[in-house]
Design a protein around this motif. Structure first.
Motif, PDB file in Angstrom:
ATOM      1  N   ASP A 174       0.832  -1.206   0.000  1.00 21.62           N
ATOM      2  CA  ASP A 174       0.000   0.000   0.000  1.00 21.62           C
ATOM      3  C   ASP A 174       0.866   1.255   0.000  1.00 21.62           C
ATOM      4  N   VAL A 200       0.921   4.160  -2.857  1.00 23.24           N
ATOM      5  CA  VAL A 200       0.684   5.562  -2.526  1.00 23.24           C
ATOM      6  C   VAL A 200       1.847   6.434  -2.983  1.00 23.24           C
ATOM      7  N   GLY A 238       1.696   6.697  -6.723  1.00 23.12           N
ATOM      8  CA  GLY A 238       0.547   7.495  -7.111  1.00 23.12           C
ATOM      9  C   GLY A 238       0.717   8.968  -6.805  1.00 23.12           C
ATOM     10  N   GLU A 268      -0.998  11.022   2.364  1.00 24.50           N
ATOM     11  CA  GLU A 268      -1.455  10.365   1.134  1.00 24.50           C
ATOM     12  C   GLU A 268      -2.054   8.994   1.431  1.00 24.50           C
ATOM     13  N   TYR A 269      -1.452   8.290   2.401  1.00 26.95           N
ATOM     14  CA  TYR A 269      -1.951   6.966   2.748  1.00 26.95           C
ATOM     15  C   TYR A 269      -3.361   7.060   3.322  1.00 26.95           C
ATOM     16  N   SER A 275      -5.899   7.720   0.852  1.00 27.03           N
ATOM     17  CA  SER A 275      -6.122   6.636  -0.115  1.00 27.03           C
ATOM     18  C   SER A 275      -7.156   5.638   0.373  1.00 27.03           C
ATOM     19  N   LEU A 319     -13.313  10.526   0.225  1.00 22.37           N
ATOM     20  CA  LEU A 319     -12.315  10.400  -0.834  1.00 22.37           C
ATOM     21  C   LEU A 319     -12.910  10.799  -2.180  1.00 22.37           C
ATOM     22  N   ALA A 323      -6.227  12.347  -3.410  1.00 25.25           N
ATOM     23  CA  ALA A 323      -7.439  11.545  -3.610  1.00 25.25           C
ATOM     24  C   ALA A 323      -7.623  11.236  -5.093  1.00 25.25           C
ATOM     25  N   THR A 367      -5.354   8.457  -6.026  1.00 23.79           N
ATOM     26  CA  THR A 367      -5.868   7.194  -5.516  1.00 23.79           C
ATOM     27  C   THR A 367      -7.000   6.667  -6.375  1.00 23.79           C
ATOM     28  N   ARG A 368      -7.928   7.552  -6.762  1.00 29.17           N
ATOM     29  CA  ARG A 368      -9.023   7.148  -7.623  1.00 29.17           C
ATOM     30  C   ARG A 368      -8.512   6.651  -8.965  1.00 29.17           C
ATOM     31  N   ARG A 384      -5.831   5.001  -9.456  1.00 28.07           N
ATOM     32  CA  ARG A 384      -5.238   3.656  -9.317  1.00 28.07           C
ATOM     33  C   ARG A 384      -6.304   2.601  -9.111  1.00 28.07           C
ATOM     34  N   SER A 385      -7.489   3.003  -8.671  1.00 26.24           N
ATOM     35  CA  SER A 385      -8.515   2.020  -8.333  1.00 26.24           C
ATOM     36  C   SER A 385      -9.277   1.542  -9.561  1.00 26.24           C
TER      37      SER A 385
END
Length: 414
Positions: free
Chosen positions: A301, A305, A308, A324-325, A328, A334, A407, A410-411, A413-414
Motif C-alpha cells: 500500500d 501511494v 501514485g 497520502e496513505y 487513499s 475520498l 485523492a 488514488t481514484r 489507481r482504483s
C-alpha cells in the motif's frame, strides 16, 4: 579415436606409458602433496578423505592419462563419468569450481615436471607430441569435470531455492514457518524488513535489437546479488524484472529499529538500484515473522501511494506518506475530495502546473521547472482557481488542494 598412436612415445629411453605405470603410486602421492600445498581448500579436508577419496580420484585420473598416452585416445565415457561423480562430491563439499579444475591441472603439471628433465635430444619430437596429446586430454576432461560440478550445484541450488520459497510462502500466508525454515537450514530472525519493490526498466531493455527478456533477467540477477551482498542475514525474495516482495532478516525487533537502521536500508536500496542499473521504488514495513502478511500488505500500500503521489524513486515507510496513505482509504470523503479537481479533467497543462507549484513551493521555482515565464504560471494558477474554486496560492486552500490531488491519484489507481 584410433588406438595405439601413443604406444611408441619414449622419454629417457623408455616407453612413456610403461614408465608412468611403474611409478603411479608414488606419483599419486606427489600430486596429492602438491595439491594440498598449493590449494588451501584441499589442505582443510579431513585426512581420511585425502588418503581415501581424493587419492582414488588422483590415481584414476593418472590411469586415464596414461591410457591416453598409450593409445592416443581420450578417456572413454565410463572414465569421464567417474570424474563427473568426483566433481559432484566436491560441489557438495562447497569447494569452488575453479579450485577443483586447478587440482586437475596441477596433476598434469606434476607428471610433466617428472618427465621433461629426462628427455633426450632425439626424443624432442615425442615430447612435442605428448604435449599436444596432453592438451587434448585436458580439453576432454575439463568440460566433464565442470559439467559434473555444475549439475550438482544446480541441483543443490534448486533444492535450496525450493526450500526458501516454501519458507517465504509460509511467512506471507501467515502459516507457521519454523519447520520449513529448519528444513531449509534457516533460523527465523526477530524481525523482517518487508520490501514491496517496483523496478524500472534498464536502458538495455528499451534498445532495439536487444532481447528485453534477457536484459530484464540480467538486471534482476544484479539486483538480487547486490541485495544479498548488502544484507547481513537471509534474504527471501519473490521478484520479477518489474519488482515484487523481499523479506530481509534483521536481528533488531521491529519496535526497536533506530533511525540509523532505516538510513542504512535507504543506502542499501540506492546501491541496489545503481548496481541493477534501474530506478527502484519500495515501500517497507517491519514485523516479526508471524506478522509478515500484514507488513507485506502495508508495504504494498505504501508503495502504491508513493508512486501514485509522484514521489521519486527511493525507500518509503508509512511515516513518509501518512497524509497520502490516509487519503487513499476508500469512502465518500475520498470521492468528494477527488471531485473538487474534476473541472481540470483533460487539462494536463493545468494539472502539471498545480502539482509542480505545490511541490516546488513558489511561482518562480515552478516557472523554472516547467520552462515557462512566471507570468504564465500566474495565469494558470488563476485559471485553476476560477475552475475549481480552490486557490493554491492561498494558505488556507493549500492543504485541501494537496488532499484533492492525493485523492485523485488514488481514484486513478482504483
Amino acid at each position: 579415436m584410433t588406438s595405439d598412436k601413443g604406444s611408441g612415445f619414449r622419454i629417457g629411453g623408455r616407453p612413456l606409458a610403461e614408465r608412468l605405470t611403474e611409478v603411479l603410486p608414488s606419483l599419486a602421492k606427489t600430486v596429492l602433496a602438491e595439491i594440498v600445498s598449493r590449494i588451501p581448500e584441499y589442505g582443510l579436508l579431513p585426512a581420511e578423505e585425502l588418503s581415501g577419496d581424493i587419492t582414488q580420484v588422483i590415481e584414476q585420473n593418472l590411469r586415464s592419462f596414461i591410457d591416453t598416452l598409450r593409445t592416443g585416445s581420450t578417456p572413454a565415457r565410463e572414465e569421464l563419468d567417474f570424474l563427473r561423480e568426483s566433481a559432484a562430491r566436491r560441489a557438495e563439499e562447497g569447494i569452488p569450481l575453479d579450485v577443483v579444475l586447478t587440482a586437475y591441472h596441477i596433476g598434469i603439471q606434476v607428471v610433466w615436471a617428472s618427465l621433461t628433465p629426462d628427455a633426450r635430444p632425439e626424443e624432442v619430437a615425442d615430447v612435442l607430441a605428448v604435449n599436444a596429446l596432453t592438451l587434448r586430454y585436458l580439453e576432454v576432461v575439463t568440460p566433464a569435470v565442470g559439467a559434473g560440478y555444475l549439475d550438482e550445484r544446480q541441483t543443490m541450488f534448486d533444492d535450496e531455492r525450493s526450500a526458501r520459497h516454501t519458507v517465504l510462502s509460509a511467512l506471507l500466508d501467515g502459516e507457521p514457518a519454523e519447520v520449513a525454515a529448519g528444513q531449509a537450514g534457516l533460523r527465523l530472525p526477530p524481525c523482517y524488513l518487508v520490501l514491496a519493490a517496483s523496478v524500472g526498466a534498464h536502458p538495455d531493455e528499451e534498445i532495439d535489437g536487444v532481447d528485453p527478456l534477457v536484459a530484464g533477467r540480467r538486471k534482476l540477477r544484479r539486483l538480487r546479488v547486490e541485495l544479498e551482498r548488502q544484507i547481513r542475514g537471509t534474504v527471501l525474495t519473490s521478484l520479477t524484472p518489474e519488482g515484487g516482495i523481499a523479506l530481509l532478516s534483521h536481528e533488531t525487533p521491529a519496535g526497536e529499529l533506530s533511525t540509523r537502521d532505516w538510513a542504512r536500508l535507504e543506502r542499501v536500496l540506492v546501491d541496489v538500484a545503481r548496481t541493477a542499473g534501474a530506478e527502484v521504488t519500495a515501500g517497507v514495513a517491519a514485523a516479526k515473522p508471524s506478522e509478515v502478511p500484514d507488513a507485506a500488505k502495508l508495504a504494498q500500500d505504501v508503495l502504491a501511494v508513493a508512486i501514485g503521489a509522484g514521489r521519486p524513486p527511493g525507500l518509503y515507510r508509512l511515516d513518509d506518506v501518512l497524509l497520502e496513505y490516509q487519503l487513499s482509504r476508500p469512502g465518500p470523503a475520498l470521492d468528494r475530495l477527488a471531485s473538487r479537481l474534476a473541472p481540470l479533467d483533460g487539462n494536463e497543462e493545468l494539472l502539471l502546473t498545480l502539482e509542480t507549484f505545490l511541490r516546488r513551493g513558489g511561482r518562480r521555482q515552478t516557472a523554472a521547472a516547467l520552462h515557462v515565464h512566471p507570468n504564465t504560471v500566474d495565469y494558470r494558477l488563476r485559471r485553476i482557481a476560477d475552475l475549481t474554486g480552490l486557490d493554491p496560492t492561498r494558505l488556507e486552500h493549500v492543504a485541501l488542494v494537496s488532499a484533492a490531488l492525493a485523492a485523485r491519484a488514488t481514484r486513478g489507481r482504483s
